[in-house]
Design a protein around this motif. Sequence first.
Motif, PDB file in Angstrom:
ATOM      1  N   ARG A   1       4.507  -4.964   7.967  1.00  0.00           N
ATOM      2  CA  ARG A   1       3.193  -5.732   8.129  1.00  0.00           C
ATOM      3  C   ARG A   1       2.407  -4.815   8.903  1.00  0.00           C
ATOM      4  NH1 ARG A   1       6.154 -10.613   7.368  1.00  0.00           N
ATOM      5  NH2 ARG A   1       5.931 -10.886   9.826  1.00  0.00           N
ATOM      6  N   LYS A   2       2.612  -4.756  10.194  1.00  0.00           N
ATOM      7  CA  LYS A   2       2.010  -3.922  11.358  1.00  0.00           C
ATOM      8  C   LYS A   2       1.653  -2.509  10.514  1.00  0.00           C
ATOM      9  CE  LYS A   2       3.104  -6.457  15.185  1.00  0.00           C
ATOM     10  NZ  LYS A   2       3.678  -6.257  16.777  1.00  0.00           N
TER      11      LYS A   2
ATOM     12  N   ARG B   1      -0.878  -2.554   8.144  1.00  0.00           N
ATOM     13  CA  ARG B   1      -2.269  -3.037   8.473  1.00  0.00           C
ATOM     14  C   ARG B   1      -2.890  -1.866   9.101  1.00  0.00           C
ATOM     15  NH1 ARG B   1      -0.054  -8.153  10.086  1.00  0.00           N
ATOM     16  NH2 ARG B   1       0.119  -7.316  12.109  1.00  0.00           N
TER      17      ARG B   1
ATOM     18  N   LYS C   1      -6.129   0.066   8.090  1.00  0.00           N
ATOM     19  CA  LYS C   1      -6.925   0.422   8.988  1.00  0.00           C
ATOM     20  C   LYS C   1      -7.454   1.910   9.068  1.00  0.00           C
ATOM     21  CE  LYS C   1      -8.478  -0.405  13.711  1.00  0.00           C
ATOM     22  NZ  LYS C   1      -7.984  -1.057  14.982  1.00  0.00           N
TER      23      LYS C   1
END
Length: 253
Positions: free
Chosen positions: A171-172, A175, A179
């Motif tokens: 998930r990170k 993200r 980004k």
Amino acid sequence: MSVDEDLLLLQSKVNLVLFEKPILVSNNSLTKQDKSSIKSNARPMESGDDTDECERYSCDDILNSILPPKEWEVDGNTFRQCISNKPATELNVKKLSENFDTYLRQYNAKEVGICPIKQELYGQCFNEIIRQVTLNCTERGYMLIQIRNEIQMTIDAYKELYESVLANGIRKLLRREHKKSDLSTKVNQLIYENKNLEIELAEINVNTVKLEQDAAEQRDAAIKRQAEELASLKKSNQLIKIQLESIISPKRV
């Protein structure tokens, strides 16, 4: 072939635990009620603090707790295969060791690190050792089953924690990638805007140079015109002066 496919193939074709020969337990002449009544006598082993708990179970109960009996149907006939209650001979132990090493090589088990195939083979080998120990001492077999179940619970907990950490990491990462994509889009937009501003600045510089040239030409023209007007005025003034002097001079005479 992937590791998961190798593991499924291993679980379906390989079992290091010694089983009895299959026996026929039901056929087409039995009713559904009769078939449902023919079940394994194995009961789940419950862990507890009572040291005499294992005395409530027979050797067959503990053997069936290692691995439940296998059941399958062929042409409507139900067959059952239970774990063997025959003590292991020296030949059986040697064959178990040889089969264990053979399957490790055959299914490409990793020598180091986490390997589901190696874990499955070690688990089967441990179950066979529990079977052999149980036949010599029921209490020891019961204790080994408790140890096996506790180890499996610990491994499952670590797997759950690992999967949770892995999912959080993914998930990170997603993200960050999102980004990064947004920043990349913004960078491209700023580059595009910068190019437009550079084009606009170049046009302004060209216009400025042109305006300066026009202003210089106009200034030079104005200076030239003023000089010509000044020269003309001086010439006119000189003529007027001469005329005045010519008028004044006779009167004096």
